[in-house]
Design a protein around this motif. Structure first.
Motif, PDB file in Angstrom:
ATOM      1  N   ALA A  23      49.102  35.467 -13.483  1.00 40.74           N
ATOM      2  CA  ALA A  23      47.696  35.300 -13.861  1.00 40.74           C
ATOM      3  C   ALA A  23      46.772  35.990 -12.861  1.00 40.74           C
ATOM      4  O   ALA A  23      45.779  36.623 -13.243  1.00 40.74           O
ATOM      5  N   THR A  24      47.109  35.898 -11.573  1.00 44.21           N
ATOM      6  CA  THR A  24      46.308  36.560 -10.543  1.00 44.21           C
ATOM      7  C   THR A  24      46.360  38.072 -10.689  1.00 44.21           C
ATOM      8  O   THR A  24      45.343  38.762 -10.545  1.00 44.21           O
ATOM      9  N   LEU A  25      47.548  38.601 -10.967  1.00 41.05           N
ATOM     10  CA  LEU A  25      47.692  40.048 -11.159  1.00 41.05           C
ATOM     11  C   LEU A  25      46.865  40.533 -12.341  1.00 41.05           C
ATOM     12  O   LEU A  25      46.169  41.555 -12.260  1.00 41.05           O
ATOM     13  N   LEU A  26      46.901  39.782 -13.445  1.00 46.07           N
ATOM     14  CA  LEU A  26      46.107  40.142 -14.619  1.00 46.07           C
ATOM     15  C   LEU A  26      44.617  40.060 -14.311  1.00 46.07           C
ATOM     16  O   LEU A  26      43.835  40.938 -14.703  1.00 46.07           O
ATOM     17  N   LEU A  27      44.231  39.015 -13.588  1.00 43.16           N
ATOM     18  CA  LEU A  27      42.823  38.842 -13.233  1.00 43.16           C
ATOM     19  C   LEU A  27      42.331  39.986 -12.352  1.00 43.16           C
ATOM     20  O   LEU A  27      41.221  40.500 -12.547  1.00 43.16           O
ATOM     21  N   MET A  32      39.129  44.863 -11.616  1.00 43.22           N
ATOM     22  CA  MET A  32      38.959  46.269 -11.227  1.00 43.22           C
ATOM     23  C   MET A  32      38.309  47.068 -12.348  1.00 43.22           C
ATOM     24  O   MET A  32      37.430  47.904 -12.102  1.00 43.22           O
ATOM     25  N   LEU A  33      38.731  46.807 -13.584  1.00 39.92           N
ATOM     26  CA  LEU A  33      38.156  47.514 -14.730  1.00 39.92           C
ATOM     27  C   LEU A  33      36.679  47.154 -14.894  1.00 39.92           C
ATOM     28  O   LEU A  33      35.827  48.047 -15.100  1.00 39.92           O
ATOM     29  N   ILE A  34      36.363  45.861 -14.783  1.00 39.36           N
ATOM     30  CA  ILE A  34      34.977  45.417 -14.939  1.00 39.36           C
ATOM     31  C   ILE A  34      34.093  46.000 -13.845  1.00 39.36           C
ATOM     32  O   ILE A  34      32.984  46.479 -14.112  1.00 39.36           O
ATOM     33  N   ARG A  35      34.574  45.997 -12.617  1.00 37.37           N
ATOM     34  CA  ARG A  35      33.779  46.522 -11.508  1.00 37.37           C
ATOM     35  C   ARG A  35      33.571  48.029 -11.622  1.00 37.37           C
ATOM     36  O   ARG A  35      32.507  48.542 -11.277  1.00 37.37           O
ATOM     37  N   MET A  36      34.575  48.742 -12.099  1.00 34.49           N
ATOM     38  CA  MET A  36      34.419  50.176 -12.291  1.00 34.49           C
ATOM     39  C   MET A  36      33.370  50.465 -13.358  1.00 34.49           C
ATOM     40  O   MET A  36      32.463  51.297 -13.156  1.00 34.49           O
ATOM     41  N   LEU A  37      33.462  49.758 -14.484  1.00 36.51           N
ATOM     42  CA  LEU A  37      32.500  49.961 -15.564  1.00 36.51           C
ATOM     43  C   LEU A  37      31.092  49.521 -15.154  1.00 36.51           C
ATOM     44  O   LEU A  37      30.109  50.190 -15.481  1.00 36.51           O
ATOM     45  N   SER A  38      31.016  48.401 -14.415  1.00 35.19           N
ATOM     46  CA  SER A  38      29.700  47.928 -13.990  1.00 35.19           C
ATOM     47  C   SER A  38      29.060  48.894 -13.009  1.00 35.19           C
ATOM     48  O   SER A  38      27.851  49.115 -13.035  1.00 35.19           O
ATOM     49  N   GLY A  39      29.876  49.492 -12.121  1.00 39.79           N
ATOM     50  CA  GLY A  39      29.345  50.477 -11.184  1.00 39.79           C
ATOM     51  C   GLY A  39      28.783  51.693 -11.900  1.00 39.79           C
ATOM     52  O   GLY A  39      27.715  52.207 -11.542  1.00 39.79           O
ATOM     53  N   SER A 162      38.026  33.667 -10.487  1.00 43.30           N
ATOM     54  CA  SER A 162      37.301  34.069 -11.696  1.00 43.30           C
ATOM     55  C   SER A 162      35.804  34.284 -11.487  1.00 43.30           C
ATOM     56  O   SER A 162      35.261  35.274 -11.982  1.00 43.30           O
ATOM     57  N   PRO A 163      35.096  33.378 -10.775  1.00 42.01           N
ATOM     58  CA  PRO A 163      33.648  33.585 -10.635  1.00 42.01           C
ATOM     59  C   PRO A 163      33.289  34.910  -9.987  1.00 42.01           C
ATOM     60  O   PRO A 163      32.465  35.668 -10.506  1.00 42.01           O
TER      61      PRO A 163
END
Length: 211
Positions: A23-27, A32-39, A162-163
Motif C-alpha cells: 500500500a505504501t509503494l502504491l501510495l 509522485m504522479l500527482i506532484r509532477m502534474l501539480s508542479g 495520505s494527507p
C-alpha cells in the motif's frame, strides 16, 4: 528455503507488513504522479517569475519545518509504538500533547524570526508577502509531521502518508485553479501561497479525527 520461511510468511504480522508495504509503494507512486502534474499545472497558471517566487517560499517553509521538529518525529514514533504495546494510553496522550505544544512553539518562534528577517532584508512587496504567507504555514506543517509520526506508531502508515502525499497537493491545485478561474488568469505567487495554507487544513483532517 520456502519451507524454512513458510512459518514466518504465514504469520499475521508478516501479512500485515506485506500489505502495508504494498500500500505504501502504491501510495508513493500515486503521490509522485500527482506532484509532477501539480508542479506542471502550477507553473502554467503562475508563469515563470511567479512560480519561482512561490517555489522559493515553500522551499524555505519546508526547510524550517524540519528544523522546528528537530528529531521530534522519531521520538513520537518510538514512544507511541511503545505506549500502544503496553496500553499506556494516558502516557500516549501526554506525549502527543507535549510534542504538539513543543513543535508549535518552535514553529511560531521560527516564523516570527523569518518574518522579521524578510522585513529587514527584502523590499520587494510580492516576494515579502509570499514569504510571510508561506511562513504562516509553518505551524501547520509541524503539526502535520507530529501527527503523521503518531499514526505510524499506531500502525496506520498509509493513513499517515495520505494527507501530505495525496490530500494536500490535490487540494492546493484545486484551490489555485479556482483562483485562476475567478481572477481571469491573474494568479500570483501570493494567491498560490494562500491556497497552500488552505490546502493544508483538509490534509490535517483524517489524522486529527483519528487521534
Amino acid at each position: 528455503a520456502l519451507r524454512i520461511l513458510a512459518p514466518f510468511l504465514e504469520t499475521e504480522k508478516t501479512r500485515t507488513l506485506f500489505r502495508g508495504g504494498a500500500a505504501t509503494l502504491l501510495l508513493r507512486a500515486v503521490s509522485m504522479l500527482i506532484r509532477m502534474l501539480s508542479g506542471i499545472l502550477m507553473a502554467r497558471m503562475l508563469g515563470a517569475s511567479h512560480y519561482g517566487v512561490y517555489a522559493y517560499a515553500i522551499t524555505w517553509s519546508a526547510l524550517l519545518s524540519v528544523s522546528a521538529t528537530a528529531g521530534l518525529e522519531q521520538v513520537v514514533l518510538r514512544f507511541v509504538s511503545t505506549y500502544k504495546e503496553s496500553q499506556e494510553w494516558s502516557a500516549l496522550r501526554g506525549l502527543l500533547r507535549f510534542s504538539i505544544q513543543l513543535g508549535l512553539s518552535v514553529a511560531l518562534l521560527l516564523s516570527a524570526a523569518g518574518v522579521l528577517s524578510i522585513y529587514v532584508f527584502s523590499a520587494d512587496a510580492l516576494f515579502r508577502q509570499t514569504m510571510i504567507i508561506a511562513l504562516m504555514s509553518l505551524p501547520i506543517l509541524v503539526l502535520n509531521k507530529v501527527e503523521q509520526s503518531a499514526l505510524r506508531g499506531l500502525d496506520h502508515s498509509v493513513l499517515a502518508q495520505s494527507p501530505e502525499n495525496i490530500v494536500y497537493p490535490c487540494a492546493m491545485v484545486i484551490l489555485t485553479a479556482l483562483a485562476f478561474a475567478f481572477l481571469n488568469g491573474n494568479v500570483t505567487a501570493l494567491h498560490a501561497a494562500v491556497a497552500r495554507i488552505a490546502g493544508c487544513a483538509p490534509a490535517l483532517g483524517p489524522s486529527s479525527v483519528l487521534l
